[in-house]
Design an enzyme around this catalytic site. Sequence first.
Site, PDB file in Angstrom:
ATOM      1  N   HIS A   1     -19.169 -92.664 -54.618  1.00 35.49           N
ATOM      2  CA  HIS A   1     -19.108 -93.142 -53.236  1.00 35.49           C
ATOM      3  C   HIS A   1     -19.538 -92.043 -52.276  1.00 35.49           C
ATOM      4  CE1 HIS A   1     -16.178 -96.351 -54.747  1.00 35.49           C
ATOM      5  NE2 HIS A   1     -17.348 -96.890 -54.520  1.00 35.49           N
TER       6      HIS A   1
ATOM      7  N   CYS B   1     -15.825 -91.983 -67.065  1.00 42.37           N
ATOM      8  CA  CYS B   1     -14.903 -90.852 -67.155  1.00 42.37           C
ATOM      9  C   CYS B   1     -14.052 -91.004 -68.419  1.00 42.37           C
ATOM     10  CB  CYS B   1     -14.007 -90.805 -65.921  1.00 42.37           C
ATOM     11  SG  CYS B   1     -12.735 -89.541 -66.082  1.00 42.37           S
TER      12      CYS B   1
ATOM     13  N   GLU C   1     -12.970 -99.713 -61.402  1.00 40.70           N
ATOM     14  CA  GLU C   1     -12.328 -99.204 -62.634  1.00 40.70           C
ATOM     15  C   GLU C   1     -11.328-100.231 -63.176  1.00 40.70           C
ATOM     16  OE1 GLU C   1      -9.781 -95.684 -62.192  1.00 40.70           O
ATOM     17  OE2 GLU C   1      -8.564 -96.686 -63.700  1.00 40.70           O
TER      18      GLU C   1
ATOM     19  N   ASN D   1     -10.787 -92.652 -51.949  1.00 43.48           N
ATOM     20  CA  ASN D   1      -9.902 -91.483 -52.087  1.00 43.48           C
ATOM     21  C   ASN D   1     -10.069 -90.526 -50.909  1.00 43.48           C
ATOM     22  OD1 ASN D   1     -11.236 -88.792 -53.106  1.00 43.48           O
ATOM     23  ND2 ASN D   1     -12.338 -90.430 -54.138  1.00 43.48           N
TER      24      ASN D   1
ATOM     25  N   SER E   1     -15.440 -87.372 -54.572  1.00 42.55           N
ATOM     26  CA  SER E   1     -16.860 -87.709 -54.740  1.00 42.55           C
ATOM     27  C   SER E   1     -17.737 -86.954 -53.726  1.00 42.55           C
ATOM     28  CB  SER E   1     -17.045 -89.217 -54.597  1.00 42.55           C
ATOM     29  OG  SER E   1     -16.410 -89.671 -53.412  1.00 42.55           O
TER      30      SER E   1
HETATM   31 FE1  F3S Z   1     -11.819 -89.393 -63.944  1.00 41.41          FE
HETATM   32 FE2  F3S Z   1      -9.647 -88.750 -62.667  1.00 41.41          FE
HETATM   33 FE3  F3S Z   1     -11.966 -88.347 -61.567  1.00 41.41          FE
HETATM   34  S1  F3S Z   1      -9.987 -90.588 -63.860  1.00 41.41           S
HETATM   35  S2  F3S Z   1     -13.269 -89.936 -62.374  1.00 41.41           S
HETATM   36  S3  F3S Z   1     -11.173 -87.328 -63.407  1.00 41.41           S
HETATM   37  S4  F3S Z   1     -10.153 -89.039 -60.518  1.00 41.41           S
END
Ligand code: F3S
Length: 294
Positions: free
Chosen positions: A40, A95, A125, A220, A262
């Site tokens: 994002h 991830c 997700e 986030n 991000s």
């Molecule tokens: Fe993975 Fe945690 Fe980032 S699940 S994508 S490391 S916020």
Amino acid sequence: MKIRIAEYCGFCYGVKRAVDMAYKLAEANESSGTLGPLIHNPQLIEDLNTKGVPCRESLDEFQAGETVVFRSHGVGPDVYEAAHAKNLTILDATCPNVKAAQKKGQALAEAGYLPVIIGEKNHPEVKSIVQWAGKHAIVIECIKDIGNVPLADKYGVLIQTTFELAKFEEILAALQKERSGEYKIEKTICLATSQRQKAALKLADEVDAFVVIGGRNSANTRHLYELVAEHCKRAYHIETASELNEEMFKNCQNIGITAGASTPDRIIKEAIRVMENMESFESMLEQSLEDAHV
Ligand code: F3S
């Protein structure tokens, strides 16, 4: 004036991994694209686009032989099947924490549990975990959703990796009160989000103004901003350094900085550079970005 960077800020492990994979792909110069926006952050999506890895909305936009990147949020089993059927090469940037949650959802369903996912219904997700956990899986995001959970002998509970721990515990306690039975609880929560939130909150009480950097479409980052704004009256959410001006920091001694999971390093560094060049700043970075857990 002094700039202080939150101990944990910027890219989390899963996002960094996905971004590194996409840039390596760009270097390889193969015909490719990401399925949906990789992260994002509009600036990074645009950069990847100019480097030959555009964002595409569906598999229909890919041709046989091309490479499709699955983003860190993950996708359901049907998407893997559809990509294989189209003869696409898959670069799986899901991830590993999300992958683990998907596998646990699948295992719970296979072991006869009713999978209950505590998380945001519309989060990509969560949608991907539901697809792995099968057709009976149900998502609840607040206590009032518990009424939708069917009666079952065995409940298998999973959590969206980025969900707030305290909220999860509250919903789980209410669920166990309203639905009795056997429970298997998989704490699939990821620490990256709470580390960023705790570090920002700690700093928010110690500074006069706070800059939260990240995409406006990043949940986030927005959440970080909301938390910080509750503790620091002069909190600003910016996407890039171009939104900064001296007026924002008038009469301030200490400025806090954090960034969503991000937000690329170069955007954080650019904001710091712009602030340091403002007349009122004395270039006193208390903690360099290299020292922070970014
Ligand atoms: Fe993975 Fe945690 Fe980032 S699940 S994508 S490391 S916020």
